[in-house]
Structure formats: C-alpha cells, structure tokens
Design a protein around this motif. Structure first.
Motif, mmCIF file in Angstrom:
data_model
loop_
_atom_site.group_PDB
_atom_site.id
_atom_site.type_symbol
_atom_site.label_atom_id
_atom_site.label_comp_id
_atom_site.label_asym_id
_atom_site.label_seq_id
_atom_site.Cartn_x
_atom_site.Cartn_y
_atom_site.Cartn_z
ATOM 1 N N ASN A 1 7.744 0.472 3.147
ATOM 2 C CA ASN A 1 8.112 0.399 1.724
ATOM 3 C C ASN A 1 6.926 0.670 0.799
ATOM 4 O OD1 ASN A 1 6.842 -1.993 2.442
ATOM 5 N ND2 ASN A 1 8.036 -3.244 0.983
ATOM 6 N N GLU B 1 5.807 3.537 -0.600
ATOM 7 C CA GLU B 1 6.127 4.378 -1.753
ATOM 8 C C GLU B 1 6.916 3.602 -2.794
ATOM 9 O OE1 GLU B 1 6.456 5.246 1.339
ATOM 10 O OE2 GLU B 1 5.062 6.931 1.563
ATOM 11 N N ALA B 2 7.794 2.719 -2.337
ATOM 12 C CA ALA B 2 8.557 1.902 -3.279
ATOM 13 C C ALA B 2 7.646 0.955 -4.049
ATOM 14 C CB ALA B 2 9.627 1.118 -2.520
ATOM 15 N N VAL C 1 4.484 1.537 -4.794
ATOM 16 C CA VAL C 1 3.733 2.335 -5.761
ATOM 17 C C VAL C 1 4.580 2.629 -6.984
ATOM 18 C CG1 VAL C 1 2.616 4.547 -6.159
ATOM 19 C CG2 VAL C 1 2.270 3.362 -3.999
ATOM 20 N N SER C 2 5.831 3.018 -6.775
ATOM 21 C CA SER C 2 6.679 3.394 -7.904
ATOM 22 C C SER C 2 7.093 2.194 -8.738
ATOM 23 C CB SER C 2 7.925 4.126 -7.379
ATOM 24 O OG SER C 2 8.679 3.268 -6.518
ATOM 25 N N GLU C 3 7.298 1.042 -8.125
ATOM 26 C CA GLU C 3 7.788 -0.123 -8.871
ATOM 27 C C GLU C 3 6.671 -0.977 -9.451
ATOM 28 O OE1 GLU C 3 10.725 -4.012 -8.214
ATOM 29 O OE2 GLU C 3 10.515 -2.469 -6.648
ATOM 30 N N TYR C 4 5.573 -1.155 -8.691
ATOM 31 C CA TYR C 4 4.512 -2.084 -9.113
ATOM 32 C C TYR C 4 3.208 -1.390 -9.520
ATOM 33 C CZ TYR C 4 7.530 -5.648 -7.031
ATOM 34 O OH TYR C 4 8.577 -6.473 -6.723
ATOM 35 N N GLY C 5 3.060 -0.124 -9.183
ATOM 36 C CA GLY C 5 1.859 0.582 -9.557
ATOM 37 C C GLY C 5 0.843 0.669 -8.413
ATOM 38 N N ARG C 6 -0.168 1.511 -8.660
ATOM 39 C CA ARG C 6 -1.157 1.775 -7.612
ATOM 40 C C ARG C 6 -2.019 0.552 -7.304
ATOM 41 N NH1 ARG C 6 -1.248 5.319 -3.510
ATOM 42 N NH2 ARG C 6 -3.266 5.083 -2.511
ATOM 43 N N ALA D 1 -0.247 -1.561 -4.934
ATOM 44 C CA ALA D 1 -0.192 -0.892 -3.638
ATOM 45 C C ALA D 1 -1.500 -1.079 -2.875
ATOM 46 C CB ALA D 1 0.107 0.585 -3.823
#
Length: 584
Positions: free
Chosen positions: A462, A464-465, A467-472, A475
């Motif tokens: 998960n 990529e999810a 990164v897209s939802e919570y940011g780098r 991640a």
C-alpha cells in the motif's frame, strides 16, 4: 565579554590582597615571642591505651629561635627564653629559623605512643628527650632524610615517645620549614590508633591514585583510537594532577623517590604548579575560548606561560616571594577556569558543557583550601591537605563521562558518513551491494554444508496509496517503520536490506527450514498491521512476502535476488494470500 574580563581583573586584585595579608599575620605571630614573660609549662599529658589524636595545642608551648642555631642543651638551659602557649590557629614564619615546641608526657601503663606532625614536605623535624640515665635521645625526619630512614616511615614525620612508665618526660620538638608559614597540627597517638589511621589513609589514597591511573590510561586510549585531542589533554591533566598530589601529600617521597632528597624538596612546589597549568590548558582545549574572544584566548595562553615561567623561576630561586607569585597565578588560573566554564555555559551550543561544568565544580571549590594555605591565609587542616584530592575523585568520572558523550556526538556524523558505504541512507538497512556480498557467502556455505538458507522478499503493497493520501513525508516515515519491523524479525546472523523504493529483502543465513522461514514471514505481516506511533492515525503497513529456500538450481546471488523480487512483485494488490512460497 568585557564584563567577564572586568570580573577577572577584580579577582587579580583580590589575589594581590591575599598575598599581602600574610605579612600582617606574620607580624602578629612574633608578638608572643617578644613578650617579657615566659608562659608556664602546661601540665603533663597522660598517655593511656587507645589514645587517638590528642592535639598539642593548649598542652604545649613554643619559642622561635631567630638564629636557627641553638642546640637542645642551650634551649634546655635557657630559663629566660620567652616561651608562649601554642594555639591551633597560629601560623609562624620560620624561614631560616628554628621553632621549638616543648611538652611533657607521662605513660600510665606500658605501651607505645607517638607524636605526629601532620604536614608532608616538612623541611626538617627533630624530637629530643632524655632517657632514664639522662642521655639525649634524638630522632629526625622530614626532607632532610629519606623516608626509609625516618623513625617511623610514612607520609608525615612521626616520632616514638619514651618507653617509661610513671616518669614525666619532657620533650623538645624542633621544626625547620621555609617558604610557607608553619601551621601544622601536632597530635599524640596510641600505636593501634596510629596504625588504623594510616591504613585508612593509605586505602583512600590508593583508591584515588588507582582511579587516576585507570582514567589516564583509558582517556589516552580514546585519544589515540578516536584522534580526540580533548581526551588527550584530559589524560595529561589527570596524570599531572595525580603526580602533583603524590608530591604534595608525601606519597611520592614515601613510595616513588625515597632517596632523591633534592628532587623531593623540589617536587613539592614544582609539580602542583605544573598540574595547575595543565588543568587550565585542558579547560582551554574543551571550551575553545577563541570562538568568543581572541583577547580571552590570549589571556589564557598568557597565564599558562606565566605560570610555567614562575614555577621554573621558583624552582631555581626557591624563595617565599617566588612561591607567592606562583600561588597568585594559581588563583588567577582558577578564576579563568570559572570564567571559561561560565562563558561557554551561557553562550556555547555544546549540550554536554553543563555536565563538564559540574565536573569541574568540586575541584574549583576544593582547590581554594590548599591555595589559601599556600598564601598563609588559613592553617593546615584536613581540607588543605586532602581537599583537592577529594575534589579530583568526584571530578574524574564526571568529566570522563561528559567527554565520552561529547566525543560520541561529534563522531556521529563521521560514523553515519562511513556507514553510507554499506547502508541505505534513509532506513539504515543494508543496500543491494552489501546484500549480494552476504548472499554470495551464504550460498557457498549452504552448498558446501548442505544446509539451506532462506531469502524473503518483502514489499509494502500500500505504499503508493500512502504517498497519494498522506504525502511523501508520511511515506518516508512508513519506510523507516518498515525497516524497524524487519530488524526485529531477524537475528544477529541474519541481514535486512532495502533493494527498491518500497521493496526489502531478509536473508536468513541458515541452516533454516520452510516452517522457520514461513514463521518469519507471518511475523513481518502481523507486525505491519499494528498501529505505529510514528505513522498517522489509522495507517498500517500491508506487506506482501515471497519466500525461497536457497540454493535453488544454479542461480547465482544476482539471479536469486531477481527471482525472489519478481515473486513478491507478482502478488496482486488485493490478494488474499499475502505470502508466496517460491520453491516449496
């Protein structure tokens, strides 16, 4: 900064005032000896078993021979001599003179009793008394004779009293001492009490010198191993301070340079001055005052140079004035140490400086007493003799610990830079090159010993999810948390490595079994599903794991790594089975 330097200036003027005060004290000391009426002879001291530390002040009288040439017969016959009662707080300038102390004692039972002058480095001391036949019995100790030839060898002059029961014996104690006022406690002891006292002192001093030797060796080893000049300066400072204390306390004359009379006389004044300069140099090394004021840095170097020059001149000239200058510079050096520590405390960015300041505090406080004694401001006492030693015992472990923390913090960046050759910068795990090196060696052992090892591919499915939802940033925290989970899943002989953006490998360097490899895989998945404080609320890590037992076929390390990595990447995102065995 200017305000701090003004404070130093005031301390210098205080030191000059201190140096002048002893002149007034000496002027007062001669008044009793110039009186027209001699003090009466005090009653005889009764020597009883178990007697411990009976002081002679108030039980004896004294007279200072201004010529320094009177014999005991002349003193005994001098009925008109201006004897004065001896007081505990009195100090006497007897440079080039001889001080006579008279007391009577009577033994009530058969036994052995001693009189001790609690002053190491005494120039010369003699005890006279007449035996039952009227002949003089003479004993001598001090720097005029090797300690091994004293009546009772030890750190301080000690004489045995007469072995006569029921007869009052008159004792004449003659003392010669230059450059520092004579103000030593003199007491009578029973043999058993004296031995117990000396054994206790030797035990405590042995503990101090043993600790100093240990700290010196370990600090020097750290200086060499880590190229840390702070540890090098500390090792030199501790060693010189210990040697200076050995000379000051009489341990050197007793154990190290017994027959070197000239050196013993010199070392008592030379070594403590050198250790003071070494202490200031060490504080300069630790605080680095040039960062704050070039003038202050020059002042520190100037005081160190002036102190060394003054010590050298005092060694050659050996006068009261030159020794007073050394004491004044020592006072100034202590003031500078205080200023440097205070300056770095307030303006420095070193997190360990407060601990270093705490370490210096005992020595700064306790050094006041021997310095005040050297300036003839206070009489000889336990604090003047052992104060600096007690302060050093407290100082050494604190400073060593503080320097260790400071060195570790300064080496941390270097360690991290060196570790980048073998580890991933973000997670701290091994990188692909390190993994291939270890995997090659593991495969060779597995083939030769016919015991399989295991290679686990681990992927954050998960990622990529996240990164897209919570940011780098979240991640990256997820990668660090994953690395922590993998470290807990391996033993000391295993290896965890990062081989991709969100892909990892676990090398279980066997011998291992399919059950053990699957158990590790299940542990990783279960731990990832638990909430972590470093991650946003509600976020967990979903791992996919591929497992292979190696060696498999003729695959080399790179081929094995590629095979396991392809296996974990082939697991669908929404797969129900999160673990894929590759060859079992």
């Amino acid at each position: 900064m200017r305000r701090g330097l003004r404070h130093v200036g005031w301390l210098v003027w205080l030191g000059l005032l201190w140096l002048g005060l002893p002149c007034l004290a000496r002027a007062q000391d001669v008044l009793p000896a110039d009186s027209l009426h001699a003090a009466p002879i005090p009653p005889a001291i009764r020597l009883v078993p178990g007697m411990e530390g009976v002081p002679l002040h108030g039980r004896s009288r004294y007279w200072v021979d201004e010529t320094g040439r009177k014999s005991v017969d002349e003193v005994e016959a001098g009925v008109q001599l201006p004897w004065a009662p001896r007081d505990a707080s009195q100090q006497h300038n007897i440079d080039g003179k001889g001080m006579w102390i008279q007391f009577d004692a009577i033994a009530t039972v058969d036994g052995r009793w001693f009189v001790e002058i609690a002053l190491s480095g005494l120039d010369r001391a003699q005890l006279f008394y007449r035996d039952a036949r009227g002949a003089w019995v003479v004993q001598e100790a001090g720097d005029s004779k090797p300690v091994s030839q004293w009546p009772l060898p030890g750190r301080v002059p000690t004489f045995e009293l007469a072995h006569e029961v029921g007869r009052t014996v008159r004792y004449w104690l003659r003392v010669e001492h230059a450059r520092v006022n004579f103000a030593a406690p003199i007491a009578l002891y029973d043999q058993g009490r004296l031995i117990a006292t000396r054994e206790r002192e030797q035990f405590l001093l042995g503990a101090y010198f043993g600790l100093a030797a240990l700290i010196t060796i370990v600090a020097f080893a750290n200086a060499v191993a880590f190229r840390d000049r702070s540890f090098g300066a500390y090792a030199i400072y501790v060693a010189l301070l210990a040697i200076g204390q050995a000379a000051y306390l009489g341990v050197g004359a007793q154990h190290l340079w017994d027959h070197m009379l000239r050196w013993n006389e010199t070392a008592t004044f030379l070594l403590p001055g050198i250790s003071t300069a070494a202490g200031l140099w060490f504080v300069h090394t630790v605080t680095e005052p040039v960062r704050f004021s070039r003038l202050l840095d020059m002042v520190v170097w100037g005081v160190i140079a002036a102190l060394m020059i003054a010590v050298g001149i005092d060694t050659m000239v050996t006068s009261r004035v030159t020794f007073g200058i050394v004491m004044l510079l020592t006072t100034f050096a202590l003031a500078l140490v205080f200023v440097l520590i205070l300056l770095v405390w307030k303006r420095g960015d070193d997190p360990t400086i407060r601990l270093i300041a705490l370490g210096f505090l005992p020595v700064l406080v306790m050094a006041i007493f021997p310095v005040a004694r050297g300036l003839n401001l206070i009489p000889n006492s336990a604090l003047t003799r052992y104060g600096l030693t007690m302060g050093a015992v407290l100082e050494m472990p604190i400073l060593f610990y503080a320097l260790s923390l400071r060195g570790a913090r300064r080496r941390e960046s270097l360690v991290r830079a060196m570790a980048l050759q073998h580890t991933d910068a973000l997670t701290g795990l091994a990188h692909s090159r390190s993994l291939l090196t270890r995997l090659e060696a593991a495969l060779v052992r597995a083939r030769s010993q016919r015991h399989p090892c295991a290679l686990l591919g681990v992927k954050i499915s998960n990622f990529e999810a996240i990164v897209s939802e919570y940011g780098r940033e979240a991640a990256e925290k997820a990668l660090v948390v994953a690395a922590s989970i993998l470290r807990r899943a391996i033993t000391d002989v295993d290896l965890a490595a990062r081989v991709g953006d969100n892909e990892f490998m676990l090398l279980l360097e066997g011998p291992t079994t399919t059950a053990a490899a699957m158990s590790r895989a299940q542990q990783v998945i279960a731990t990832g599903l638990r909430p972590a404080e470093a991650l946003p609320p509600g976020l967990t890590l979903k791992f996919h794991v591929s497992v292979a037992l190696l060696p498999d076929r003729d695959l080399d390390p790179a081929g094995s790594l590629k095979w396991v990595l392809e296996g974990v990447n082939s697991i669908p995102y929404d797969a129900r089975k999160l673990i894929r065995p590759l060859n079992f």
